[in-house]
Scaffold this motif. Structure first.
Motif, mmCIF file in Angstrom:
data_model
loop_
_atom_site.group_PDB
_atom_site.id
_atom_site.type_symbol
_atom_site.label_atom_id
_atom_site.label_comp_id
_atom_site.label_asym_id
_atom_site.label_seq_id
_atom_site.Cartn_x
_atom_site.Cartn_y
_atom_site.Cartn_z
ATOM 1 N N SER A 276 0.830 -1.222 0.000
ATOM 2 C CA SER A 276 0.000 0.000 0.000
ATOM 3 C C SER A 276 0.855 1.259 0.000
ATOM 4 O O SER A 276 0.420 2.301 -0.501
ATOM 5 N N SER A 277 2.082 1.178 0.548
ATOM 6 C CA SER A 277 2.959 2.358 0.502
ATOM 7 C C SER A 277 3.476 2.581 -0.905
ATOM 8 O O SER A 277 3.377 3.685 -1.445
ATOM 9 N N ALA A 278 4.015 1.539 -1.504
ATOM 10 C CA ALA A 278 4.600 1.691 -2.845
ATOM 11 C C ALA A 278 3.541 2.129 -3.850
ATOM 12 O O ALA A 278 3.809 2.961 -4.720
ATOM 13 N N LEU A 279 2.322 1.602 -3.707
ATOM 14 C CA LEU A 279 1.289 1.938 -4.696
ATOM 15 C C LEU A 279 0.763 3.370 -4.559
ATOM 16 O O LEU A 279 -0.004 3.834 -5.394
ATOM 17 N N MET A 280 1.195 4.077 -3.521
ATOM 18 C CA MET A 280 0.864 5.506 -3.468
ATOM 19 C C MET A 280 1.693 6.273 -4.491
ATOM 20 O O MET A 280 1.333 7.376 -4.895
ATOM 21 N N TYR A 281 2.823 5.670 -4.902
ATOM 22 C CA TYR A 281 3.768 6.441 -5.722
ATOM 23 C C TYR A 281 4.166 5.790 -7.031
ATOM 24 O O TYR A 281 4.695 6.461 -7.904
#
Ligand code: RNT
Ligand code: ZN
Length: 427
Positions: A276-281
């Motif tokens: 979920s962190s990586a998919l923010m960016y």
């Protein structure tokens, strides 16, 4: 009661039990059937490939075991894969490495083209199995000192840049032929066994080499470039050029797909928390679902807590259309077709469990601050009748139910793979 009516009866009871939690089993199964797992070709032959130097794996990768029956040719590998797919419910993809081309004579990595992959493209069309791809930055004399795209020698770098460019063209041709994007994943072993004097220079060279490879814009509906990070490898214990921070930054700044391999981090560090962190960016993720045991050992994927967490994160975050699920393990100590069946069935089973979760209810408890109910309901999920739904899904997809698939592997082993003799194992 016949086996089949038992499966049906259990499924009906399970459907009611899930319905009482507000979960619609039919919807979950429909969603599951639309997910294609990218099954990695390299479990079938211990990452040897067909360039003709089997048994030379190195450059940061290791396979252990000598179970008989390794596929030695593309047609053997295709035959083994067809058995494996028949044991797995649903329609899935094949993830090919560049060393798996069909080479009539010596063709070096910088010179490969679609012609060496036409056999795979034809097979893919006939079997309706879409392809993904990977350039191969290992098992080669120009990778033997542990450096490829970050090599200090400009000539060696150029050789590997040309390999990357050639692979992008092949991937785009595969994507055009199948009518959907072929994910082309870049992993390089580059790194040092011991403490580097400059951590900076190789990283600058790697970024420049990648930029040269990606200079040409290729249609994203044909191919998507992915980049795979790593913490350490065999022979790169102290320093890996393409670390997590390196590729996270690279993928964000170049709009690339980021590949997270479950075995590529510290033993207690998990990729489920990174999704979920990586998919923010980054636009999309590729996962290499794998299982490290003490190190990046690429054990067959089992139904572990982390596998369940990965699938839960994909479903809870509503990321199914932004995450490409690939597998990455290679175990030569057990039957290789069985390894594919076990790992892929587990990945799907865990995904099904995630799709059967009462996600909305859990979210509501959390929003309302009822963390007691959140934990209680999450724990109740663990003994819900997942197996009954899974068995029904297998049966209705024409795949074996329960451990029946093992019989089929045994049969194929007796008829086909047991009699294969492998020069590299005999020697
Ligand atoms: C290596 C990476 C990479 C390979 C395959 C063969 O550490 O995980 O993905 O396993 O490309
Ligand atoms: Zn990987």
């Amino acid at each position: 009661m016949s086996n089949s009516s038992q499966v049906r009866a259990a499924f009906e009871l399970a459907t009611e039990q899930y319905a009482s939690q507000g979960v619609d089993v039919t919807t979950a199964l429909e969603r599951l059937s639309r997910v294609a797992i990218s099954v990695h070709c390299w479990q079938g032959d211990d990452v040897a490939g067909f360039e003709g130097q089997a048994g030379t794996l190195g450059d940061g990768l290791a396979v252990t075991g000598n179970y008989p029956g390794r596929a030695r040719t593309a047609s053997e590998l295709r035959s083994d894969l067809e058995i494996a797919y028949s044991l797995i419910p649903g329609k899935h993809r094949l993830n090919l490495h560049a060393i798996y081309g069909e080479f009539a004579g010596p063709v070096d990595r910088d010179e490969i083209g679609v012609e060496q992959f036409q056999g795979w493209i034809d097979w893919s069309r006939d079997r309706n199995i879409d392809l993904d791809f990977n350039p191969s930055y290992f098992s080669h004399s120009k990778a033997s000192d542990g450096f490829t795209l970050a090599h200090a020698d400009a000539g060696i770098r150029q050789f590997w840049i040309d390999h990357g460019i050639a692979c992008r063209k092949i991937a785009a041709a595969m994507g055009a032929a199948q009518g959907n994007a072929c994910v082309n994943n870049f992993w390089v072993p580059d790194g040092y066994k011991d403490t580097p004097a400059s951590r900076k220079a190789p990283r600058e060279r790697l970024a420049n080499s990648l930029d040269a490879i990606f200079a040409e814009q290729l249609p994203r509906h044909q191919t998507l470039d992915a980049v795979e990070c790593k913490l350490f490898g065999i022979g790169s214990e102290s320093y890996v050029v393409g670390s997590h921070e390196f590729y996270l930054g690279y993928a964000i700044s170049r709009n690339k797909v980021l590949c997270l391999d479950a075995g590529h981090f510290h033993p207690t560090e998990v990729i489920s928390d990174k999704i979920s962190s990586a998919l923010m960016y980054v636009p999309e993720l590729l996962l290499h679902v794998s299982r490290g045991v003490r190190w990046d050992s690429d054990h067959v994927v089992t139904y572990s807590d982390e596998l369940q967490s990965i699938m839960q994160e994909i479903v809870r975050g509503e990321f199914l259309d932004r995450v490409h699920i690939g597998l990455d393990f290679f175990d030569a100590s057990i039957n290789r077709v069985a390894a594919w069946a076990i790992g892929t069935r587990n990945a799907l089973k865990a995904l099904l469990a995630a799709l059967l979760e009462p996600t909305e209810t859990l979210r509501r408890f959390e929003r309302e601050g009822d963390l007691t109910a959140r934990l209680a309901l999450m724990e109740e999920q663990k003994t819900m009748p997942l197996g009954a739904v899974w068995n029904h899904y297998c049966e209705s997809s024409g795949a074996p139910v329960g451990a029946e698939w093992l019989e089929k592997v045994r049969q194929y082993e007796n008829d086909v793979t047991a009699s294969r003799c492998d020069a590299s194992v005999m020697a």
